[in-house]
Design a protein around this motif. Structure first.
Motif, PDB file in Angstrom:
ATOM      1  N   VAL A 152       1.090  -0.752   0.033  1.00 55.40           N
ATOM      2  CA  VAL A 152      -0.027  -0.281  -0.032  1.00 55.40           C
ATOM      3  C   VAL A 152       0.759   1.813  -0.090  1.00 55.40           C
ATOM      4  O   VAL A 152       1.068   2.180  -1.118  1.00 55.40           O
ATOM      5  CB  VAL A 152      -1.366  -0.125   1.196  1.00 55.40           C
ATOM      6  CG1 VAL A 152      -1.538   1.543   1.395  1.00 55.40           C
ATOM      7  CG2 VAL A 152      -2.146  -0.856   1.081  1.00 55.40           C
ATOM      8  N   LEU A 153       2.033   1.510   1.193  1.00 56.14           N
ATOM      9  CA  LEU A 153       2.706   2.360   0.542  1.00 56.14           C
ATOM     10  C   LEU A 153       3.458   2.424  -0.774  1.00 56.14           C
ATOM     11  O   LEU A 153       2.965   3.694  -0.430  1.00 56.14           O
ATOM     12  CB  LEU A 153       3.806   1.892   1.825  1.00 56.14           C
ATOM     13  CG  LEU A 153       5.338   3.345   2.575  1.00 56.14           C
ATOM     14  CD1 LEU A 153       5.044   3.679   3.806  1.00 56.14           C
ATOM     15  CD2 LEU A 153       6.178   3.234   1.603  1.00 56.14           C
ATOM     16  N   CYS A 154       3.471   0.879  -1.139  1.00 57.74           N
ATOM     17  CA  CYS A 154       4.568   1.841  -2.667  1.00 57.74           C
ATOM     18  C   CYS A 154       3.326   2.695  -3.561  1.00 57.74           C
ATOM     19  O   CYS A 154       3.993   3.253  -4.508  1.00 57.74           O
ATOM     20  CB  CYS A 154       5.688   0.475  -2.957  1.00 57.74           C
ATOM     21  SG  CYS A 154       6.752  -0.387  -1.658  1.00 57.74           S
ATOM     22  N   ARG A 155       2.425   1.640  -3.584  1.00 57.84           N
ATOM     23  CA  ARG A 155       1.425   2.870  -4.151  1.00 57.84           C
ATOM     24  C   ARG A 155       1.241   4.072  -4.372  1.00 57.84           C
ATOM     25  O   ARG A 155       1.372   4.680  -4.875  1.00 57.84           O
ATOM     26  CB  ARG A 155      -0.343   1.602  -4.052  1.00 57.84           C
ATOM     27  CG  ARG A 155       0.403  -0.005  -4.360  1.00 57.84           C
ATOM     28  CD  ARG A 155       0.478   0.139  -6.158  1.00 57.84           C
ATOM     29  NE  ARG A 155       0.322  -1.276  -6.631  1.00 57.84           N
ATOM     30  CZ  ARG A 155       0.628  -1.559  -7.595  1.00 57.84           C
ATOM     31  NH1 ARG A 155       1.066  -0.667  -8.668  1.00 57.84           N
ATOM     32  NH2 ARG A 155       0.220  -3.591  -8.229  1.00 57.84           N
ATOM     33  N   LYS A 156       1.078   4.004  -3.022  1.00 54.59           N
ATOM     34  CA  LYS A 156       0.886   5.687  -2.624  1.00 54.59           C
ATOM     35  C   LYS A 156       1.849   6.387  -2.997  1.00 54.59           C
ATOM     36  O   LYS A 156       1.733   7.232  -3.908  1.00 54.59           O
ATOM     37  CB  LYS A 156       0.910   6.115  -0.719  1.00 54.59           C
ATOM     38  CG  LYS A 156      -0.357   5.477  -0.911  1.00 54.59           C
ATOM     39  CD  LYS A 156      -0.625   5.730   0.986  1.00 54.59           C
ATOM     40  CE  LYS A 156      -1.979   5.360   1.107  1.00 54.59           C
ATOM     41  NZ  LYS A 156      -1.920   5.013   3.077  1.00 54.59           N
ATOM     42  N   LEU A 157       3.160   6.035  -2.818  1.00 54.23           N
ATOM     43  CA  LEU A 157       4.614   6.334  -3.669  1.00 54.23           C
ATOM     44  C   LEU A 157       4.283   6.614  -4.952  1.00 54.23           C
ATOM     45  O   LEU A 157       4.646   7.757  -5.835  1.00 54.23           O
ATOM     46  CB  LEU A 157       6.211   5.962  -3.075  1.00 54.23           C
ATOM     47  CG  LEU A 157       6.072   6.008  -1.470  1.00 54.23           C
ATOM     48  CD1 LEU A 157       7.538   5.052  -1.341  1.00 54.23           C
ATOM     49  CD2 LEU A 157       6.498   7.591  -1.012  1.00 54.23           C
ATOM     50  N   LEU A 158       4.610   5.655  -5.305  1.00 55.71           N
ATOM     51  CA  LEU A 158       3.963   5.656  -7.415  1.00 55.71           C
ATOM     52  C   LEU A 158       3.202   6.445  -7.737  1.00 55.71           C
ATOM     53  O   LEU A 158       3.187   7.100  -8.975  1.00 55.71           O
ATOM     54  CB  LEU A 158       3.216   4.335  -7.573  1.00 55.71           C
ATOM     55  CG  LEU A 158       4.851   2.892  -7.164  1.00 55.71           C
ATOM     56  CD1 LEU A 158       4.210   1.134  -7.969  1.00 55.71           C
ATOM     57  CD2 LEU A 158       6.148   3.427  -8.127  1.00 55.71           C
ATOM     58  N   ASP A 159       1.630   7.040  -7.078  1.00 54.75           N
ATOM     59  CA  ASP A 159       0.957   7.401  -6.770  1.00 54.75           C
ATOM     60  C   ASP A 159       1.360   9.217  -7.323  1.00 54.75           C
ATOM     61  O   ASP A 159       0.854  10.008  -8.256  1.00 54.75           O
ATOM     62  CB  ASP A 159      -0.577   7.915  -6.136  1.00 54.75           C
ATOM     63  CG  ASP A 159      -1.182   6.076  -6.319  1.00 54.75           C
ATOM     64  OD1 ASP A 159      -0.824   5.245  -7.510  1.00 54.75           O
ATOM     65  OD2 ASP A 159      -2.212   5.909  -5.345  1.00 54.75           O
ATOM     66  N   VAL A 160       2.084   9.615  -6.387  1.00 56.84           N
ATOM     67  CA  VAL A 160       2.709  10.602  -6.850  1.00 56.84           C
ATOM     68  C   VAL A 160       3.822  11.079  -6.560  1.00 56.84           C
ATOM     69  O   VAL A 160       4.777  12.214  -6.914  1.00 56.84           O
ATOM     70  CB  VAL A 160       2.792  11.232  -5.436  1.00 56.84           C
ATOM     71  CG1 VAL A 160       1.372  11.624  -4.132  1.00 56.84           C
ATOM     72  CG2 VAL A 160       3.694  10.112  -4.231  1.00 56.84           C
TER      73      VAL A 160
END
Length: 691
Positions: A286-294
């Motif tokens: 989930v954290l990785c996905r958030k980093l990729l989103d931004v």
């Protein structure tokens, strides 16, 4: 107060019965005839009328007398000197407070309640000194002092009036609410800004101050006055440690205090690695996905996400993650790099289609010691293998090899250079393959030249007979397209301009004429109610301009003109949509930016709804919601209430467009009895209220 229950401002007796009555020409307040004739000036606070005035005197300015004590001049309509408080005009005591606006109060308590009901009049009476004068006349020195203190201490007049009313203890204080009640801020940093909205759900006028009790929170503004105020909350995420960090914002109003609890979390690769090591791979993902989103720490986030999938024994998802890899890793630990590298080295069938040269190049910066050397050798070998296969595939005398030398041979040469750089043992083989490739390219060039000469001879032979026909056909098409455009036959004009552009894609005139025709078709379709065709034509026109600055500027100017017309027609929402498209084409156009700023505050909600309904989130047919219980019932209710389909169907979306943190079902359509001056559609909540 009704006319038959009003009191004479002089004698405080009812204005009813057989007594003769008269009225002040300026404020229309009623008096007994004999009471009025004995006055030198109207007793209504804020009025400057006199018994001697006639209608023609009303246009003349009334000069105020100077204060007999301090000689300072005050406005003509005040009861006392605003400098020293001395009564300026000699008149009998007023038992009834009469306003220039026509309302009355017989007691101090009634007056406070009337002031709360007539806010704008009350502000004038407070800052003219009328209240302290009347309260003093009627023995309420405490209220007179409260009025004087509020007038002198508060330049913001609504704040001053609310301060006086609260000091009277006769009204309830405003009821403060904060939306959202809690804030969660998370991002990679260095800062992140969100917003709070402070609302008054009770009576009166709300004001107060805000205080952040932690140093990493910044508030703008820190004071507020108004019944709906938006506060920007900025978190300095760069100064925070990993993990959730709590904070508190304290909001203090005159009679109420609230706390907003804030949780900030700095998203970082280090935090993701810690979760991965603790076995919490789902949270790490989930954290990785958030980093990729931004778009933060892209390569590190992709490789960490891959490692999480591999640990969960999901190689298919790991491969999908690696397909999106770009850039180079910067923060990952060496053991995690090794884990992903070993899996790639096992030649898992799921990973057979991955581009390993790019992957190994991304992994190398974080590989330490022997692992780094092993990765470099592996990269050199993979690059060499690809170069071998490509070189062997080229045939002798291959003219296509010469024609595509920049796109094909250069790629192979780069692979050979990578192989030699990362594995010195392959340098000799790489040099040999480069010589072999150059030889094939040279022979391909000779074959290409011979073919080109033969083709040129054939072309020259045919050109003499076909050139005149081609020129005449182009000229006739241009004339036909121009006539069709002038006659409003946009489809024909667009089709013929497309033929011309396809025959010469670099011709700027053909492209400009096609863009103009598409714009004209879009506007005509919009005026005719065919929104899908209008939108499709506009998107095509914009696509033709992309990458050509001069055409982008011209298209932005056309969109600006269109937006001005829509605004003139009372459709600011649709004007905002055109200006948003224009600013994407020409960000430097000052007139576009000025118009956008002017419309922004009044059309924010319309623009948000437009993005939801017109974007990928929305545009779902009603049938998609038939099995969704209360949601489907809400949609059916709106249809029952008179909504008709928009663009041949109802459009539905779940979104939070008001900023209160709650997603609601929105339905876009046209109401039979509710035309939309501001745009093309109406937006309704499921609870039936219009947005």
């Amino acid at each position: 107060m009704a006319e038959n229950s009003r009191l004479c401002p002089v004698c405080a007796k009812p204005l009813e019965g057989q007594a003769r009555r008269t009225a002040c020409l300026r404020c229309q307040n009623l008096y007994h005839q004999e009471c009025w004739e004995g006055l030198t000036r109207c007793l209504a606070f804020g009025c400057v009328g006199t018994p001697e005035e006639v209608l023609q005197d009303l246009g003349e300015p009334v000069q105020a007398k100077p204060c007999p004590s301090c000689k300072a001049e005050s406005p003509a309509n005040v009861a006392l000197c605003l400098s020293c408080g001395t009564d300026i005009f000699e008149k009998p005591p007023r038992a009834v407070f009469t306003s220039f606006a026509g309302w009355q109060a017989a007691t101090p308590e009634d007056l406070v309640l009337e002031l709360d009901r007539h806010w704008e009049n009350a502000i004038q009476h407070l800052y003219n000194g009328d209240l302290e004068f009347w309260f003093s006349e009627n023995g309420r020195l405490d209220l007179a002092e409260a009025a004087r203190t509020a007038r002198r201490n508060h330049e913001q007049r609504s704040v001053g009036l609310e301060s006086f009313l609260l000091a009277s203890n006769l009204v309830d204080p405003p009821r403060m609410e904060v939306v959202p009640a809690t804030l969660e801020l998370e991002g990679p940093g260095p800062t992140l800004t969100s917003a709070l909205e402070i609302r008054n759900s009770g009576r009166g006028y709300l004001s107060g101050i805000l205080l952040a009790e932690v140093s990493w929170l910044t508030l703008e503004p820190t004071e507020f006055a108004g019944n709906r105020t938006r506060i920007a909350v900025t978190a300095d995420l760069g100064s925070l440690p990993d993990g959730a960090v709590p904070g508190v914002i304290r909001i203090q109003a005159p009679a109420q205090s609230l706390e907003v609890h804030v949780t900030a979390r700095r998203l970082s690769i280090a935090a993701g690695v810690a979760l991965y090591r603790d076995g919490q791979t789902s949270k790490a993902r989930v954290l990785c996905r958030k980093l990729l989103d931004v778009q933060a720490a892209h390569a590190d986030a992709v490789v960490l996400l891959t490692a999480c999938y591999l640990k969960e024994e999901n190689p298919t998802a790991a491969v999908q993650a690696l397909r999106n890899l770009s850039g180079a890793c910067q923060e990952l630990p060496s053991d995690l790099i090794e884990f992903v590298f070993r899996w790639l080295s096992q030649n898992d069938p799921a990973a057979s289609g991955l581009e390993r040269v790019e992957i190994y190049e991304a992994l190398i910066p974080c590989a330490e010691g022997p692992l780094g050397n092993e990765l470099r050798r592996a990269l050199g070998q993979v690059a060499m293998e690809r170069a071998r296969l490509a070189t062997e595939a080229f045939q002798e005398n291959n003219t296509s090899l010469w024609q595509g030398r920049t796109a094909t041979t250069q790629d192979v040469i780069e692979l050979l250079q990578i192989a030699a750089a990362y594995d010195p043992t392959l340098a000799e083989e790489a040099a040999g393959l480069q010589k072999q490739l150059r030889r094939k390219v040279s022979r391909g060039k000779m074959a290409f030249n011979l073919t080109a000469v033969l083709v040129l001879i054939a072309v020259l032979a045919a050109a003499s007979s076909s050139w005149l026909w081609t020129w005449k056909q182009s000229r006739d098409l241009q004339q036909s397209a121009a006539q069709a455009l002038q006659a409003g036959k946009f489809e024909k004009a667009i089709q013929e301009y497309r033929i011309l552009l396809n025959s010469n894609v670099d011709n700027t005139d053909y492209r400009s004429n096609l863009v103009r025709a598409l714009f004209m078709q879009s506007r005509a379709a919009e005026e005719g109610g065919d929104s899908p065709r209008s939108r499709a034509a506009l998107i095509q026109a914009i696509d033709l301009c992309i990458g050509r600055p001069q055409m982008q500027q011209a298209a932005a100017a056309m969109l600006l003109d269109w937006a001005k017309e829509l605004e003139t027609k009372g459709q600011p929402g649709e004007a905002r949509v055109r200006l948003e498209r224009a600013t994407r084409l020409d960000e430097q156009n000052p007139e576009v930016q000025t118009s956008l700023r002017r419309l922004a505050s009044d059309t924010d909600l319309y623009w948000k709804v437009h993005q939801v309904v017109e974007g990928p989130m929305g545009s779902y047919p009603v049938e998609n919601y038939k099995e969704m219980g209360a949601v489907a019932a809400g949609v059916r209710e709106l249809v029952t209430r008179g909504m008709v389909p928009y663009e041949s169907r109802m459009m539905v979306a779940l979104a939070d467009v008001t900023g209160d943190g709650i997603k609601e079902l929105l339905v876009a359509g046209t109401h039979k009895k509710d035309p939309q001056p501001e745009g093309r559609y109406a937006i309704y909540r499921v609870n039936k209220s219009r947005l």
